[in-house]
Design a protein around this motif. Structure first.
Motif, mmCIF file in Angstrom:
data_model
loop_
_atom_site.group_PDB
_atom_site.id
_atom_site.type_symbol
_atom_site.label_atom_id
_atom_site.label_comp_id
_atom_site.label_asym_id
_atom_site.label_seq_id
_atom_site.Cartn_x
_atom_site.Cartn_y
_atom_site.Cartn_z
ATOM 1 N N VAL A 1 -12.585 35.470 15.569
ATOM 2 C CA VAL A 1 -12.714 37.013 15.271
ATOM 3 C C VAL A 1 -11.862 37.217 15.798
ATOM 4 O O VAL A 1 -11.500 36.728 16.308
ATOM 5 N N ILE B 1 -13.809 45.186 17.075
ATOM 6 C CA ILE B 1 -14.335 43.564 16.391
ATOM 7 C C ILE B 1 -13.640 43.864 14.772
ATOM 8 O O ILE B 1 -14.494 44.780 14.455
ATOM 9 N N ALA C 1 -21.817 38.998 23.636
ATOM 10 C CA ALA C 1 -21.599 40.093 22.419
ATOM 11 C C ALA C 1 -21.599 41.492 23.572
ATOM 12 O O ALA C 1 -20.334 42.471 23.306
ATOM 13 N N VAL D 1 -17.443 47.489 15.042
ATOM 14 C CA VAL D 1 -17.117 46.502 14.120
ATOM 15 C C VAL D 1 -16.312 47.268 12.624
ATOM 16 O O VAL D 1 -17.204 47.898 12.355
ATOM 17 N N THR E 1 -14.075 41.363 11.386
ATOM 18 C CA THR E 1 -14.781 39.882 11.500
ATOM 19 C C THR E 1 -14.123 40.262 9.750
ATOM 20 O O THR E 1 -13.416 40.851 9.227
ATOM 21 N N LEU F 1 -23.724 38.859 16.043
ATOM 22 C CA LEU F 1 -23.024 39.371 14.205
ATOM 23 C C LEU F 1 -23.786 38.935 13.044
ATOM 24 O O LEU F 1 -23.735 39.590 12.012
ATOM 25 N N ARG F 2 -24.046 37.623 12.910
ATOM 26 C CA ARG F 2 -24.968 36.578 12.374
ATOM 27 C C ARG F 2 -26.404 37.358 11.532
ATOM 28 O O ARG F 2 -26.969 37.857 10.724
ATOM 29 N N LEU G 1 -23.841 39.886 9.398
ATOM 30 C CA LEU G 1 -22.260 39.515 8.291
ATOM 31 C C LEU G 1 -22.357 38.091 8.353
ATOM 32 O O LEU G 1 -21.425 37.806 9.751
ATOM 33 N N SER H 1 -16.057 33.218 18.522
ATOM 34 C CA SER H 1 -17.252 34.662 18.450
ATOM 35 C C SER H 1 -18.504 33.556 19.198
ATOM 36 O O SER H 1 -18.840 34.303 19.580
ATOM 37 N N THR I 1 -18.931 35.466 8.935
ATOM 38 C CA THR I 1 -18.534 34.398 10.345
ATOM 39 C C THR I 1 -18.921 33.577 10.651
ATOM 40 O O THR I 1 -20.626 33.436 9.976
ATOM 41 N N LEU J 1 -26.942 42.025 12.445
ATOM 42 C CA LEU J 1 -25.500 42.894 11.518
ATOM 43 C C LEU J 1 -25.866 42.139 10.561
ATOM 44 O O LEU J 1 -25.081 43.070 9.516
ATOM 45 N N LEU K 1 -21.296 36.642 21.315
ATOM 46 C CA LEU K 1 -21.360 37.642 20.017
ATOM 47 C C LEU K 1 -21.618 37.230 18.073
ATOM 48 O O LEU K 1 -22.285 37.892 17.484
#
Lengths: 276, 154
Positions: B56, B78, B70, B14, B80, B33-34, B39, B65, B42, B37, B29
């Motif tokens: 993404v 990836i 994932a 990422v 973002t 991501l949110r 992030l 996503s 997104t 991770l 995914l």
């Protein structure tokens, strides 16, 4: 969020895919082949679909090919619609794909998924039906080539565990005169009220319909036999050959769909008549 | 053959870094991501592939996503919104006031950045085709198109 659990497999070869499908289903579990995933994920999210394993076919080279070879155009079942549009090897298929969903969705939706998914419209199959395309199907007995109507006729006809590998289009049709028109209820990006795709082959016009009935289908007409002085009668003849009831739903009543179809057919006659 | 069963450790590449994260094969995914991770640039909106707030880049191409598992992204690159560091498109969105409430903006910028990277000479038709994917109910798209065109004309 998908609330149920499943296993994920990403085979590198057709044989691995077939074998893992056999292994999973041998344990009395449900496996499904997975490519773009847009339909599977969205349906799973609302519990309209359930399974124990997905077999992601995107890493299989034969499912990812898009190439012209000798007199054939070969498109893998896991090739996304954006790649088909950008490749440009078959203008009618590109035109049809370009009106399916929207650009980012087309980065994900695959040709095989559009043809064999649950969605009733399956617009991408129209140019393939019109050109008598063939498909390569893999199963436990190996690979075989079949006419496309052996894997889709009113509904998908693949046997359990069979994998659609690729679609083979005869290049002799690719540069024939063609037309494509998609009418939606309101927005440009929507499911079709009616989509019509056609190819002129000598004196024959092959017409593919999506949205008119609950499955896409093809009708052929002999252009030379059309009575230009009485197009209404010719259109009635075509509509009398529609193989199933006209869809009547929230996107449009059956009467409205028929009205739209009549107008599209007039446009189509004018288009090919003008060419003559 | 790659395979994942139950909740397991996966590696995601990422924004140029290899991230290790626990994920169920059923996790999207977007969720990883949110929620795993952090992030959160997104955005989660429709969750059904309709709005593209969650866009993404996967190997440089825009994807939704919310409709991608994932585990599908394992082995791919990836990007973002957090991975775009001062790219021209970000500056263009500010300069052209192509932002109002801002919720669609990360998806818009990611998609527009991919567009101008893949098609540096994109025509109006291609710009329209790409931007149709992202829903914005504030700006009316005029300023967004101007931002995209300003990057193309650089």
């Amino acid at each position: 969020m998908i609330t149920f659990d499943f296993d994920y497999y990403r085979p590198d070869t057709i044989e691995e895919a077939i074998n893992v499908y056999k292994k999973i289903t041998g344990q009395e579990k449900k496996a499904i082949y997975y490519a773009g995933g847009t339909e599977i994920v969205s349906m799973s999210r609302v519990n309209q679909l359930s399974f124990d394993s997905v077999i992601d076919i995107k890493a299989i080279p034969e499912c990812n090919v898009i190439e012209t070879k000798d007199d054939k155009l070969i498109i893998g079942s896991a090739v996304c619609l954006t790649r088909i549009c950008d490749f440009g090897g078959y203008p009618l298929l590109g035109a049809v794909c370009r009106r399916i969903a929207e650009h980012t969705a087309r980065d994900m939706i695959t040709l095989g998924g559009n043809i064999l998914g649950k969605i009733q419209y399956k617009e991408a199959i129209l140019p393939l039906l019109l050109t008598d395309s063939k498909v390569t199907v893999a199963g436990t007995a190996g690979k075989s080539e079949k006419p496309i109507d052996r894997i889709f006729n009113e509904k998908p006809l693949l046997n359990a565990g069979e994998l659609l590998v690729n679609i083979i289009i005869d290049k002799k049709y690719i540069n024939n005169p063609y037309s494509h028109s998609k009418k939606t209820k309101q927005e440009k990006i929507d499911y079709p009220l009616v989509t019509i795709a056609s190819v002129k082959n000598d004196d024959e016009i092959r017409i593919g319909f999506s949205g008119l009935c609950v499955y896409p289908f093809r009708l052929d007409i002999i252009f030379g036999n059309i009575d230009n002085t009485n197009p209404e009668s010719e259109i009635n003849n075509i509509l009398n050959r529609v193989p199933a009831p006209i869809v009547n739903d929230i996107l449009g009543s059956a009467e409205y769909r028929e009205f739209v179809t009549r107008n599209l057919l007039i446009d189509l006659f004018n288009y090919y008549g003008g060419m003559n | 053959m790659i395979e994942f069963h139950d909740k397991s450790i996966i590696e995601l590449y990422v924004n140029g870094d290899l991230k290790t994260v626990a994920a169920r094969p059923a996790d999207t995914l977007l969720f990883i991501l949110r929620e795993s991770l952090g992030l959160t640039g997104t955005k989660n909106s429709c969750g059904n592939g309709d709005c593209n707030s969650c866009t993404v880049l996967l190997d440089g191409w825009p994807v939704k996503s919310c409709l991608m598992l994932a585990v599908e992204a394992v082995g791919h690159e990836i990007t973002t919104i957090e991975g775009l560091q001062d790219v021209p498109m970000q500056k263009a969105f500010v300069e052209k006031s192509a932002i109002q409430c801002g919720y669609c903006t990360p998806g818009m910028i990611i998609n527009s950045h991919a567009l101008t990277t893949i098609y540096p000479d994109a025509s109006d038709e291609i710009i329209e085709e790409w931007l149709e994917s992202n829903i914005c109910r504030c700006t009316g798209y005029k300023e967004i198109c101007e931002a995209v065109k300003s990057v193309i004309n650089m």
